[in-house]
Design an enzyme around this catalytic site. Structure first.
Site, PDB file in Angstrom:
ATOM      1  N   SER A 190       0.833  -1.196   0.000  1.00  0.00           N
ATOM      2  CA  SER A 190       0.000   0.000   0.000  1.00  0.00           C
ATOM      3  C   SER A 190       0.875   1.255   0.000  1.00  0.00           C
ATOM      4  O   SER A 190       1.685   1.434  -0.895  1.00  0.00           O
ATOM      5  CB  SER A 190      -0.968  -0.042   1.189  1.00  0.00           C
ATOM      6  OG  SER A 190      -1.978   0.921   1.067  1.00  0.00           O
ATOM      7  N   ASP A 203      -5.916  -4.342  -2.229  1.00  0.00           N
ATOM      8  CA  ASP A 203      -4.846  -3.895  -1.337  1.00  0.00           C
ATOM      9  C   ASP A 203      -4.034  -5.072  -0.793  1.00  0.00           C
ATOM     10  O   ASP A 203      -4.594  -6.061  -0.316  1.00  0.00           O
ATOM     11  CB  ASP A 203      -5.452  -3.109  -0.174  1.00  0.00           C
ATOM     12  CG  ASP A 203      -4.428  -2.291   0.582  1.00  0.00           C
ATOM     13  OD1 ASP A 203      -3.546  -2.892   1.215  1.00  0.00           O
ATOM     14  OD2 ASP A 203      -4.507  -1.057   0.549  1.00  0.00           O
TER      15      ASP A 203
END
Length: 343
Positions: free
Chosen positions: A48, A195
């Site tokens: 991320s 993610d």
């Protein structure tokens, strides 16, 4: 006879956690390490915001050395701050922290009722534009000065998909930061990706198993222990999300702590290559500043130069403190006790 790899400059791997806008804290840590100049990097694993920092760090090192990396990181976070038409994080009334601006808070509430396709039908993504403008992925695949490991999650299996330097593309970095309530799934090789924090935050095993240096520095954005138990419905929801994103990291670190204890019971002459590598691995950690702990979870969705500069300053402070206390440990011993931290 081949001599062991013994670099003149202390070398560490970097494990960079994700945390949205709070990744500006990691920017500050990296800036302190780069400015100090006494530490080199071998592998960098990121998820991320950690993936963003990892790729920008590598590109900056490739293009201009340490100074180039510092400027590249500043350019990236400045561009992110300028990507919204309004300041998304505003100071709290007491001036001690930041809170999410009302327009963005309202938009986050809408994500509970509308899909990313409905809220953003044209698939606008400022991060895509920033990465395209600032990162030369073709050159990075060929000439990155560090080994990169970017974590994503396959949306339909939950499996970790790890992108290494030779296969790194812009879609992998965008997927690593793709929160499914905010962004459309990122398609790679016909698979939808979300993610990376759902599967690894970040992945530690490639640093331990594939990199030359034995030292790994964890740069964390989530605390290992909270001071209080949440009571309100909103706070409980935020905590459960934090725990979900940190679970894979905690499980992986606990596994390494357990394996290390098991290896220590095996006589050195009976250890195989894997046992020797596990026994020689050394770990270090920079935890988030207490003021980062105190921030509302929703500020991870914020974008504000004042907010980023505050986090940057806290990261530099923590980075400089770690250098002062533990630089001498690199190449010699771990500066954290894995069993104490993760058991």
């Amino acid at each position: 006879m081949k001599l062991p790899w013994r670099p003149a400059t202390p070398v560490v791997n970097l494990a960079l956690q994700g945390g949205g806008a709070h990744g500006a804290f990691t920017w500050g840590v990296l800036d302190a390490l780069l400015e100090d100049g006494r530490l080199a990097f071998d592998g960098v694993s990121g998820t991320s915001a950690g993936a963003m920092n990892a790729v920008v760090l590598a590109h900056g090192l490739m293009a201009g050395g340490r100074d180039g990396a510092r400027q590249a990181l500043r350019d990236f976070w400045t561009a992110v701050a300028e990507s919204l038409p309004f300041e998304a994080a505003i100071p709290t009334a007491d001036g001690e922290g930041f809170q999410l601006a009302s327009p963005l808070r309202l938009m986050l509430q809408w994500t509970h009722y509308f899909s990313p396709g409905q809220l953003n039908p044209f698939d606008l993504n400022p991060l895509r534009d920033i990465l395209r403008a600032q990162i030369d992925f073709d050159r990075l695949r060929q000439a990155s000065p560090v080994m990169l490991f970017i974590a994503t999650t396959e949306a339909n299996s939950g499996k970790l998909r790890l992108f290494r330097t030779p296969e790194l593309v812009i879609e992998a970095v965008l997927a690593s930061a793709c929160l499914p309530r905010l962004h459309r799934s990122v398609m790679i090789d016909g698979q939808a990706h979300w993610d990376g924090g759902y599967a690894a935050n970040p992945a530690i095993y490639p640093l331990v198993l594939d990199c030359r240096t034995r030292d790994t520095l964890l740069v964390m954005l989530s605390p290992l222990k909270w001071a209080q138990t949440p009571q309100s419905a909103q706070a409980i929801g935020e905590r459960t999300l934090e725990l979900a994103f940190n679970a894979t990291f905690l499980r992986e670190m606990r596994m390494f702590a357990h394996l290390r204890e098991r290896v220590d019971t095996i006589a050195w002459w009976r250890r195989g290559p894997l046992e020797r590598r596990l026994a020689r691995a050394r770990y270090h950690a920079i935890e988030p500043h207490a003021r980062v702990h105190a921030l509302d979870t929703d500020t991870k969705a914020a974008a504000s130069l004042r907010f980023f500069e505050m986090l940057f300053g806290l990261g530099r402070e923590q980075g400089q403190a770690w250098l002062s206390a533990h630089l001498g440990d690199v190449g010699r011993r771990s500066s954290v006790d894995l069993a104490a931290l993760f058991y």
